[in-house]
Design a protein around this motif. Sequence first.
Motif, mmCIF file in Angstrom:
data_model
loop_
_atom_site.group_PDB
_atom_site.id
_atom_site.type_symbol
_atom_site.label_atom_id
_atom_site.label_comp_id
_atom_site.label_asym_id
_atom_site.label_seq_id
_atom_site.Cartn_x
_atom_site.Cartn_y
_atom_site.Cartn_z
ATOM 1 N N UNK A 77 0.817 -1.136 -0.181
ATOM 2 C CA UNK A 77 0.076 0.247 -0.604
ATOM 3 C C UNK A 77 0.329 1.484 0.173
ATOM 4 N N UNK A 78 1.773 0.801 0.347
ATOM 5 C CA UNK A 78 2.788 1.835 0.829
ATOM 6 C C UNK A 78 2.896 3.006 -0.273
ATOM 7 N N UNK A 79 3.677 2.014 -1.611
ATOM 8 C CA UNK A 79 3.750 1.960 -3.201
ATOM 9 C C UNK A 79 2.920 2.334 -3.932
ATOM 10 N N UNK A 80 1.109 2.651 -3.737
ATOM 11 C CA UNK A 80 0.273 3.359 -3.997
ATOM 12 C C UNK A 80 -0.120 4.709 -4.891
ATOM 13 N N UNK A 81 -0.115 4.771 -5.523
ATOM 14 C CA UNK A 81 0.125 6.507 -6.270
ATOM 15 C C UNK A 81 -0.980 6.726 -7.087
ATOM 16 N N UNK A 82 -1.632 7.652 -7.014
ATOM 17 C CA UNK A 82 -2.364 8.358 -7.492
ATOM 18 C C UNK A 82 -2.067 9.986 -8.300
ATOM 19 N N UNK A 83 -3.213 9.984 -8.760
ATOM 20 C CA UNK A 83 -2.465 12.042 -9.735
ATOM 21 C C UNK A 83 -2.224 12.958 -8.752
ATOM 22 N N UNK A 84 -2.567 12.119 -7.497
ATOM 23 C CA UNK A 84 -2.402 13.339 -6.296
ATOM 24 C C UNK A 84 -1.213 13.198 -5.470
ATOM 25 N N UNK A 85 -0.499 14.251 -5.554
ATOM 26 C CA UNK A 85 0.789 13.736 -4.069
ATOM 27 C C UNK A 85 -0.131 14.650 -2.769
ATOM 28 N N UNK A 86 -1.326 15.384 -2.992
ATOM 29 C CA UNK A 86 -1.718 15.556 -1.058
ATOM 30 C C UNK A 86 -2.182 14.559 -0.788
ATOM 31 N N UNK A 87 -3.285 14.219 -2.054
ATOM 32 C CA UNK A 87 -4.404 12.771 -1.673
ATOM 33 C C UNK A 87 -3.218 11.604 -1.348
ATOM 34 N N UNK A 88 -2.339 11.212 -2.253
ATOM 35 C CA UNK A 88 -1.129 10.052 -1.491
ATOM 36 C C UNK A 88 -1.073 9.905 -0.231
ATOM 37 N N UNK A 89 -0.308 11.139 -0.153
ATOM 38 C CA UNK A 89 -0.024 11.501 2.113
ATOM 39 C C UNK A 89 -1.069 11.581 2.335
ATOM 40 N N UNK A 90 -1.879 11.666 2.431
ATOM 41 C CA UNK A 90 -3.198 11.544 2.911
ATOM 42 C C UNK A 90 -3.377 10.047 3.505
ATOM 43 N N UNK A 91 -3.628 9.161 2.477
ATOM 44 C CA UNK A 91 -3.721 7.964 2.143
ATOM 45 C C UNK A 91 -2.662 7.105 3.121
ATOM 46 N N UNK A 92 -1.444 7.449 2.248
ATOM 47 C CA UNK A 92 -0.354 6.404 3.141
ATOM 48 C C UNK A 92 -0.641 7.097 4.657
ATOM 49 N N UNK A 93 -0.834 8.372 4.992
ATOM 50 C CA UNK A 93 -0.703 8.592 6.976
ATOM 51 C C UNK A 93 -2.316 8.064 7.533
ATOM 52 N N UNK A 94 -2.967 9.508 7.379
ATOM 53 C CA UNK A 94 -3.928 9.867 8.424
ATOM 54 C C UNK A 94 -5.243 8.443 7.821
ATOM 55 N N UNK A 95 -5.612 7.333 6.132
ATOM 56 C CA UNK A 95 -6.337 6.981 5.874
ATOM 57 C C UNK A 95 -6.157 5.845 6.654
ATOM 58 N N UNK A 96 -4.994 5.532 5.930
ATOM 59 C CA UNK A 96 -4.258 3.895 5.862
ATOM 60 C C UNK A 96 -3.146 3.383 7.015
ATOM 61 N N UNK A 97 -2.288 4.964 7.341
ATOM 62 C CA UNK A 97 -1.148 4.193 8.177
ATOM 63 C C UNK A 97 -0.502 3.201 7.586
ATOM 64 N N UNK A 98 -0.586 3.051 6.787
ATOM 65 C CA UNK A 98 0.601 2.156 5.762
ATOM 66 C C UNK A 98 2.365 1.738 6.868
ATOM 67 N N UNK A 99 2.337 3.149 7.434
ATOM 68 C CA UNK A 99 3.962 2.192 8.401
ATOM 69 C C UNK A 99 3.180 1.162 9.500
ATOM 70 N N UNK A 100 2.078 1.107 10.086
ATOM 71 C CA UNK A 100 1.985 0.574 11.126
ATOM 72 C C UNK A 100 1.422 -1.016 10.150
ATOM 73 N N UNK A 101 0.559 -1.110 9.093
ATOM 74 C CA UNK A 101 -0.178 -1.292 7.910
ATOM 75 C C UNK A 101 0.828 -1.605 6.537
ATOM 76 N N UNK A 102 1.289 -2.185 6.697
ATOM 77 C CA UNK A 102 2.560 -2.057 5.183
ATOM 78 C C UNK A 102 1.218 -2.583 3.427
ATOM 79 N N UNK A 103 0.817 -3.466 4.553
ATOM 80 C CA UNK A 103 -0.044 -4.516 3.127
ATOM 81 C C UNK A 103 -1.655 -4.446 3.432
ATOM 82 N N UNK A 104 -2.484 -4.850 1.785
ATOM 83 C CA UNK A 104 -3.405 -5.223 1.629
ATOM 84 C C UNK A 104 -3.393 -6.377 0.853
#
Length: 241
Positions: A124-151
Amino acid sequence: MARTRPTRWKRRLIVGVATAALVGVGGPYVYINYIQDDPPAALSLDSPPARPESTSGSGSGSDGQAREGVEGAWRVGSGSQAGYRVDEVLFGQNVTAVGRTEEVTGKLEIEGTRAVGGSFTVDLASVKSDSDQRDGQFRGRIMNTERYPNAVFELTEPVDFGSVPDVNEQVTGEATGDLTIHGETSSVTFDLTAQRTADGFRVNGSIPVTFADHGIDAPNFGGIAVEDEGTVEFLLAFGPA
């Protein structure tokens, strides 16, 4: 009694407020409808590979020769991709957000016409969209990829495709399994389409996801409101293990 005309500073204030309101509403409309690119089409077997499929390594047997039949162990190889698709409201405008990655691993075991076991994992940490801001939110407050790195999806019931397809032929089946995202697991059922290739096969599907089932609050922040549900899309290219 005659009305007094607004003082100059009041007129400027009114004009400024009106202009800001117009920009706040019209700006996103113009950007979304006339500047922003359309979201990519849903992944399907008609989609080109994310990168050229390998004819060696994970895409072929240890001797570099294509394997006869489809029975046995297979693994996800190059040309695979997965990600999310979700509808959101961006400053009052409806948009579809799509993020994808090629960092996908997995395996599958086939007996006869059935897939009897298998799983795939998305980084999940490598997932990218067309928006850096969205990607930062996705990796951080939404999915917390540091704690939950995978689906992770894992089959819990066999998938019966009904027949062994010829090369380039497509078959369909229904998959049931466990989907683990954000540390929470839910049971899901969805349709699969598989296509045999010269040295393996490709599998396409879309898994419905309700955020609350995985302990994820609907991401609403900064003028962006996201629907309570989305999908995990995937297109997996399998070669002999």
